[in-house]
Design a protein around this motif. Structure first.
Motif, PDB file in Angstrom:
ATOM      1  N   ALA A 102     -12.749  12.546   9.432  1.00 21.07           N
ATOM      2  CA  ALA A 102     -11.688  12.788  10.427  1.00 21.07           C
ATOM      3  C   ALA A 102     -11.386  11.513  11.208  1.00 21.07           C
ATOM      4  O   ALA A 102     -10.215  11.236  11.524  1.00 21.07           O
ATOM      5  N   ALA A 103     -12.403  10.712  11.508  1.00 19.21           N
ATOM      6  CA  ALA A 103     -12.206   9.481  12.278  1.00 19.21           C
ATOM      7  C   ALA A 103     -11.501   8.404  11.458  1.00 19.21           C
ATOM      8  O   ALA A 103     -10.688   7.630  11.994  1.00 19.21           O
ATOM      9  N   GLU A 104     -11.773   8.312  10.177  1.00 20.69           N
ATOM     10  CA  GLU A 104     -11.237   7.222   9.340  1.00 20.69           C
ATOM     11  C   GLU A 104      -9.951   7.593   8.613  1.00 20.69           C
ATOM     12  O   GLU A 104      -9.207   6.717   8.171  1.00 20.69           O
ATOM     13  N   LEU A 105      -9.675   8.871   8.464  1.00 20.71           N
ATOM     14  CA  LEU A 105      -8.522   9.341   7.697  1.00 20.71           C
ATOM     15  C   LEU A 105      -7.184   8.757   8.166  1.00 20.71           C
ATOM     16  O   LEU A 105      -6.380   8.337   7.319  1.00 20.71           O
ATOM     17  N   PRO A 106      -6.908   8.656   9.462  1.00 24.67           N
ATOM     18  CA  PRO A 106      -5.612   8.115   9.887  1.00 24.67           C
ATOM     19  C   PRO A 106      -5.363   6.677   9.413  1.00 24.67           C
ATOM     20  O   PRO A 106      -4.214   6.293   9.188  1.00 24.67           O
ATOM     21  N   TYR A 107      -6.416   5.902   9.215  1.00 26.04           N
ATOM     22  CA  TYR A 107      -6.258   4.499   8.814  1.00 26.04           C
ATOM     23  C   TYR A 107      -5.877   4.350   7.342  1.00 26.04           C
ATOM     24  O   TYR A 107      -5.264   3.354   6.955  1.00 26.04           O
ATOM     25  N   VAL A 108      -6.257   5.319   6.517  1.00 26.48           N
ATOM     26  CA  VAL A 108      -5.944   5.225   5.086  1.00 26.48           C
ATOM     27  C   VAL A 108      -4.680   5.995   4.697  1.00 26.48           C
ATOM     28  O   VAL A 108      -4.186   5.831   3.578  1.00 26.48           O
ATOM     29  N   MET A 109      -4.162   6.781   5.619  1.00 23.95           N
ATOM     30  CA  MET A 109      -3.001   7.616   5.285  1.00 23.95           C
ATOM     31  C   MET A 109      -1.723   6.835   4.967  1.00 23.95           C
ATOM     32  O   MET A 109      -0.866   7.374   4.267  1.00 23.95           O
ATOM     33  N   PRO A 110      -1.535   5.562   5.384  1.00 25.92           N
ATOM     34  CA  PRO A 110      -0.334   4.839   4.933  1.00 25.92           C
ATOM     35  C   PRO A 110      -0.236   4.691   3.409  1.00 25.92           C
ATOM     36  O   PRO A 110       0.826   4.416   2.866  1.00 25.92           O
ATOM     37  N   PHE A 111      -1.339   4.889   2.692  1.00 26.56           N
ATOM     38  CA  PHE A 111      -1.348   4.789   1.236  1.00 26.56           C
ATOM     39  C   PHE A 111      -1.009   6.117   0.563  1.00 26.56           C
ATOM     40  O   PHE A 111      -0.900   6.177  -0.662  1.00 26.56           O
TER      41      PHE A 111
END
Length: 185
Positions: free
Chosen positions: A66-75
């Motif tokens: 949940a903490a890291e998901l927003p950072y990879v979502m641009p892909f």
């Protein structure tokens, strides 16, 4: 190859990914999440949007996902609760198109080959003026050629009385001209 089977791998140029600012600014954990998600998307075409369910699928701590998901979502893209990878889906469609064209080409080639075999079996020629099937309609005329006819030094003249292949050549100009000659001894 089974027609319904998806391609087992995708081609990715490392420089293309590494050149993206979105990738270069990711932490090590985020890069790991990104590639875990990409691999899952390749195999299963999508992932659930829910961080909790995604964490269970990937086998990681739900709080970390949940903490890291927003950072990879641009892909990725999200539609109807599903996370997909647009670049992998584009690649998948390209590979499927290539495979479909190869299958069609193979079928067309097989049809041509089978048509030729059918014409040959029935005696129908695809080329007018050329015989088809077996060669009985145009028998091949054999011609006898000797080594001596290519090298005059090996062909002794009758005056020399040479021995060619254990047969006296005196009085015979070329022993290959006729198969039923007889040598007088």
């Amino acid at each position: 190859m089974v027609a319904n089977r998806t391609a087992p791998a995708f081609l990715e140029y490392a420089a293309n990914m590494m050149a993206r600012f979105e990738y270069r600014t990711l932490t090590l954990a985020q890069r790991g999440l990104l590639y875990s998600m990409r691999l899952e998307c390749w195999v299963n075409q999508f992932l659930p949007e829910s961080a909790e369910v995604l964490a269970r699928i990937l086998g990681f701590d739900p709080a970390e996902i949940a903490a890291e998901l927003p950072y990879v979502m641009p892909f990725f893209e999200v539609e109807n609760g599903r996370i997909t990878s647009p670049d992998l889906e584009s690649y998948r469609h390209r590979v499927e198109g290539i495979r479909e064209r190869q299958a069609q080409g193979g079928k067309a080639g097989a049809a041509k080959t089978n048509a030729r075999k059918t014409r040959a079996d029935t005696g129908v020629s695809g080329n007018p003026g050329k015989p088809s099937g077996n060669s009985t309609s145009n028998p091949r005329v054999s011609r006898r050629v000797s080594v001596e006819s290519f090298n005059p030094n090996l062909n002794p003249s009758p005056s020399q009385g040479g021995d060619v292949g254990g047969i006296e050549a005196a009085g015979v100009s070329d022993f290959t001209l006729t198969p039923d000659w007889e040598v007088e001894r």
